[in-house]
Enzyme design. Structure first.
Site, short mmCIF file in Angstrom:
data_model
loop_
_atom_site.label_atom_id
_atom_site.label_comp_id
_atom_site.label_asym_id
_atom_site.label_seq_id
_atom_site.Cartn_x
_atom_site.Cartn_y
_atom_site.Cartn_z
N ARG A 103 3.53 -5.09 -2.57
CA ARG A 103 4.55 -4.13 -2.43
C ARG A 103 4.48 -3.57 -0.98
O ARG A 103 3.87 -4.31 -0.06
CB ARG A 103 4.43 -3.03 -3.36
CG ARG A 103 2.97 -2.65 -3.81
CD ARG A 103 2.04 -1.93 -3.00
NE ARG A 103 2.59 -0.85 -2.12
CZ ARG A 103 2.31 -0.42 -1.04
NH1 ARG A 103 1.42 -0.95 -0.33
NH2 ARG A 103 3.08 0.25 -0.41
N GLY A 104 5.33 -2.77 -0.69
CA GLY A 104 5.46 -2.40 0.89
C GLY A 104 6.61 -3.25 1.42
O GLY A 104 6.45 -4.56 1.20
N ALA A 105 7.62 -2.68 2.15
CA ALA A 105 8.99 -3.47 2.45
C ALA A 105 8.46 -4.92 3.37
O ALA A 105 8.94 -5.91 3.16
CB ALA A 105 9.60 -2.60 3.09
N ARG B 275 13.61 -6.49 -6.45
CA ARG B 275 13.38 -5.07 -5.84
C ARG B 275 14.73 -4.73 -4.92
O ARG B 275 14.83 -5.35 -3.78
CB ARG B 275 12.08 -4.76 -5.18
CG ARG B 275 10.87 -4.85 -6.22
CD ARG B 275 9.62 -4.18 -5.66
NE ARG B 275 9.60 -2.77 -5.94
CZ ARG B 275 8.94 -1.86 -5.22
NH1 ARG B 275 7.98 -2.47 -4.56
NH2 ARG B 275 9.02 -0.76 -5.27
N GLN C 200 0.09 5.04 -4.50
CA GLN C 200 -0.19 4.25 -3.35
C GLN C 200 -1.15 4.74 -2.38
O GLN C 200 -1.86 4.17 -1.45
CB GLN C 200 1.05 3.39 -2.76
CG GLN C 200 1.90 2.64 -3.60
CD GLN C 200 3.06 3.36 -4.44
OE1 GLN C 200 2.68 4.45 -4.61
NE2 GLN C 200 4.12 2.76 -4.53
N ASP D 44 11.52 1.65 3.86
CA ASP D 44 11.86 0.74 3.19
C ASP D 44 13.31 -0.07 3.78
O ASP D 44 13.59 -1.05 3.43
CB ASP D 44 12.04 0.94 1.86
CG ASP D 44 10.55 0.94 1.10
OD1 ASP D 44 9.96 1.89 1.21
OD2 ASP D 44 10.33 -0.13 0.47
N ASN E 231 12.56 5.86 1.73
CA ASN E 231 10.87 5.44 1.87
C ASN E 231 10.49 5.93 0.48
O ASN E 231 11.38 6.73 -0.11
CB ASN E 231 10.39 6.10 3.11
CG ASN E 231 8.65 5.58 3.14
OD1 ASN E 231 8.73 4.65 2.98
ND2 ASN E 231 7.90 6.52 3.18
N LYS E 232 9.39 6.09 0.13
CA LYS E 232 8.88 6.18 -1.10
C LYS E 232 9.25 7.64 -1.51
O LYS E 232 9.09 8.50 -0.77
CB LYS E 232 7.20 5.87 -1.09
CG LYS E 232 6.48 6.44 -2.21
CD LYS E 232 7.12 5.67 -3.45
CE LYS E 232 6.96 4.07 -3.26
NZ LYS E 232 7.70 3.36 -4.45
O1 MRU Z 1 7.17 0.96 -4.23
P1 MRU Z 1 6.22 0.51 -2.63
O2 MRU Z 1 4.97 0.51 -2.95
O3 MRU Z 1 6.91 -0.81 -2.48
O4 MRU Z 1 6.80 1.42 -1.46
C1 MRU Z 1 6.30 1.13 -0.26
C2 MRU Z 1 6.96 1.92 0.67
O5 MRU Z 1 7.72 3.08 0.51
C3 MRU Z 1 6.41 2.14 2.04
O6 MRU Z 1 6.37 3.43 2.66
C4 MRU Z 1 7.27 1.28 2.87
O7 MRU Z 1 7.62 -0.03 2.16
C5 MRU Z 1 6.83 0.88 4.10
S1 MRU Z 1 5.59 -0.14 4.12
C6 MRU Z 1 5.46 -0.58 5.77
#
Ligand code: MRU
Length: 353
Positions: free
Chosen positions: A45-47, A88, A195, A236, A246-247
């Site tokens: 996970r994470g963009a 996603r 996270q 994201d 973002n999250k």
């Molecule tokens: O749902 P996730 O864990 O994929 O969400 C991640 C985030 O929101 C991060 O802050 C974002 O992707 C940036 S990661 C460098």
């Protein structure tokens, strides 16, 4: 060094982020269907990590293909991209990566099939290396924004685990620490998927960076107590006007930061900027399973049948963002202009290279 994902001879290998920090284990995907599955279930996970995982998934699907002509391979590529593209919806890096792999394929059409396959594997590997380099560059720029000695709050995990290495927001913190700044990180636990407490705390502790986990509802009180000097988060998707998805919970943090006069920074690579989306209201927000809210580690924490909302992301309006740190430098408002000129610069340097 944390190996979030890597191309190996036996498949694409991922650290299983659903198991951290209790267990450090790895999953190797041998098919693109398996890669789609690990993206959907948030093993990865994470963009930026999702983007490179998608590229490697496509490369794997093409490598495994039995197609006997370029036309047949192209039809299979379409199906692979559709499957991976439906995992996603919010992180634009996923769609950026798919487009880049498709564009690469188009440049290769006249070549023999084995060459096309190898070139797509090489492209995915290149994206992995570029992501780490981008994070290191962001760190060099962003470190200057960090306090010489103070508290920095972050939300979710925008670290090595959310990227191919080093991290975006955590890359900025890492670079500041490497330059001798004394930073104490406050990590929002980041309900419902945790996270912050599971992943950010784990990777910062591995690096010996002082870290305190707080539950999300404590952030405002700590700001009021003067413990937070700056905030840095990842993204994201950044719309053309500078609105940042973002999250979930990031928006709350940004509004609180404004109230307390604390700078709120976003660190994100160029692949997270989406100039085709005019503003945050057009960013698709992923809705996830209710069980992520009603259960922790498989155990219920709410009565069965209760109503649940679980949007995985929120949008922070550009007016709350003090600066965006990219691998090409730091940009500030008005974002409509600064993001466009960043894109133009990128185009010029791509044409030169
Ligand atoms: O749902 P996730 O864990 O994929 O969400 C991640 C985030 O929101 C991060 O802050 C974002 O992707 C940036 S990661 C460098």
């Amino acid at each position: 060094m944390i190996k979030t994902l890597e191309w190996t001879d036996s498949g694409v290998r991922f650290i299983d982020q659903t198991k951290l920090p209790m267990e450090e284990s790895y999953v190797t995907c041998k098919t693109h269907e398996q890669v789609a599955d690990v993206i959907r279930t948030m093993v990865v996970r994470g963009a930026p990590a999702i983007g490179v995982a998608a590229a490697m998934g496509i490369a794997l699907g093409v490598k495994n293909s039995k197609a006997s002509s370029v036309g047949e391979l192209k039809r299979e590529l379409d199906d692979i991209c559709t499957l991976i593209g439906n995992t996603r919806p919010t992180a634009v890096n996923l769609f950026w990566a798919i487009r880049r792999m498709r564009d690469k394929f188009e440049t290769l059409r006249v070549r023999p099939l084995p060459q096309i396959k190898q070139a797509l594997i090489d492209e995915a590997k290149r994206m992995h290396a570029e992501d780490i380099a981008a994070n290191q560059a962001m760190g060099q720029f962003g470190a200057a924004l960090m306090p010489a000695n103070g508290g920095v709050l972050t939300h979710c995990n925008a670290g090595a685990l959310a990227t191919c290495g080093y991290g975006t927001a955590l890359g900025v913190i890492r670079a500041a620490v490497e330059k001798g700044k004394k930073i104490h990180v406050y990590a929002d636990e980041t309900r419902p998927f945790l996270q912050g407490s599971r992943l950010t705390a784990w990777e910062l502790m591995k690096d010996g960076i002082p870290t305190t986990v707080i539950s999300d509802n404590m952030a405002g009180a700590l700001m009021k107590l003067g413990k937070i000097d700056a905030i840095v988060v990842g993204a994201d998707r950044i719309a053309a006007n500078g609105d940042v998805a973002n999250k979930i919970g990031t928006y709350t943090v940004a509004v609180l930061a404004k109230e307390h006069g604390i700078p709120f920074y976003v660190a994100a690579p160029f692949s997270t900027i989406d100039l085709e989306t005019p503003d945050g209201s057009k960013i698709p927000i992923e809705q996830r399973n209710a069980a992520e809210v009603t259960h922790i580690a498989g155990k219920p924490i709410a009565p069965e049948g209760v109503g649940v909302e679980n949007p995985a992301f929120d949008v922070t309006p550009a007016k709350y963002v003090a600066a965006i740190v990219t691998e090409r430098g730091i940009i500030r408002a008005p974002y409509e202009e600064s993001l466009r000129s960043l894109a133009e610069q990128a185009l010029v340097s791509a044409e030169k290279s």
